[in-house]
Design a protein around this motif. Sequence first.
Motif, PDB file in Angstrom:
ATOM      1  N   CYS A  34       0.799  -1.228   0.000  1.00 59.56           N
ATOM      2  CA  CYS A  34       0.000   0.000   0.000  1.00 59.56           C
ATOM      3  C   CYS A  34       0.831   1.278   0.000  1.00 59.56           C
ATOM      4  O   CYS A  34       2.034   1.253  -0.194  1.00 59.56           O
ATOM      5  N   MET A  36       1.505   3.137   2.502  1.00 61.63           N
ATOM      6  CA  MET A  36       2.454   3.157   3.613  1.00 61.63           C
ATOM      7  C   MET A  36       3.739   2.447   3.220  1.00 61.63           C
ATOM      8  O   MET A  36       4.835   2.869   3.565  1.00 61.63           O
ATOM      9  N   CYS A  37       3.566   1.337   2.501  1.00 58.10           N
ATOM     10  CA  CYS A  37       4.725   0.601   2.002  1.00 58.10           C
ATOM     11  C   CYS A  37       5.547   1.512   1.098  1.00 58.10           C
ATOM     12  O   CYS A  37       6.761   1.555   1.183  1.00 58.10           O
ATOM     13  N   CYS A 103      -1.673  -4.012   7.150  1.00 62.66           N
ATOM     14  CA  CYS A 103      -1.959  -3.747   5.738  1.00 62.66           C
ATOM     15  C   CYS A 103      -0.726  -3.920   4.879  1.00 62.66           C
ATOM     16  O   CYS A 103      -0.815  -4.035   3.661  1.00 62.66           O
ATOM     17  N   CYS A 104       0.415  -3.946   5.526  1.00 55.51           N
ATOM     18  CA  CYS A 104       1.664  -4.005   4.770  1.00 55.51           C
ATOM     19  C   CYS A 104       2.200  -5.426   4.623  1.00 55.51           C
ATOM     20  O   CYS A 104       3.208  -5.642   3.969  1.00 55.51           O
TER      21      CYS A 104
END
Length: 122
Positions: A34, A36-37, A103-104
């Motif tokens: 995502c 953030m990644c 989520c990562c």
Amino acid sequence: MKSIKSLFIAALLFTSMSVFAQTKTDSFKVYGNCGMCKSRIEKASKPDGVSSAIWNADTKEMVVAYDSTKISNDEVQKKIASVGHDTDKYSADDKVYKKLPGCCLYDRKKTDKKNDHSGHQH
Ligand SMILES: [Cu+2]
């Protein structure tokens, strides 16, 4: 007049030096999910010598522009792996990977590493 000439020579020297600093552009795969990644990966892949690092979350394609006299493709990939993201060449440490936000937690390229826990753990 003399000072202008030496200034010119200095400028010329500086220009030729920056020509020696060879900028290379490479692309390789970095695994992640995502936004953030994306910021984590791009932040990690910008040590000294890297002028630009852009990761595409859809294609997992990383494009870096770097000074090949200062840093190598391998070193950049190691940096990325050190923050928890697998690359073409380097795998992130399991411990670092597991600390990533939920989520990562991307699908890793190697799934058969060590299956010491069976089934799901949620
Ligand atoms: Cu993420």
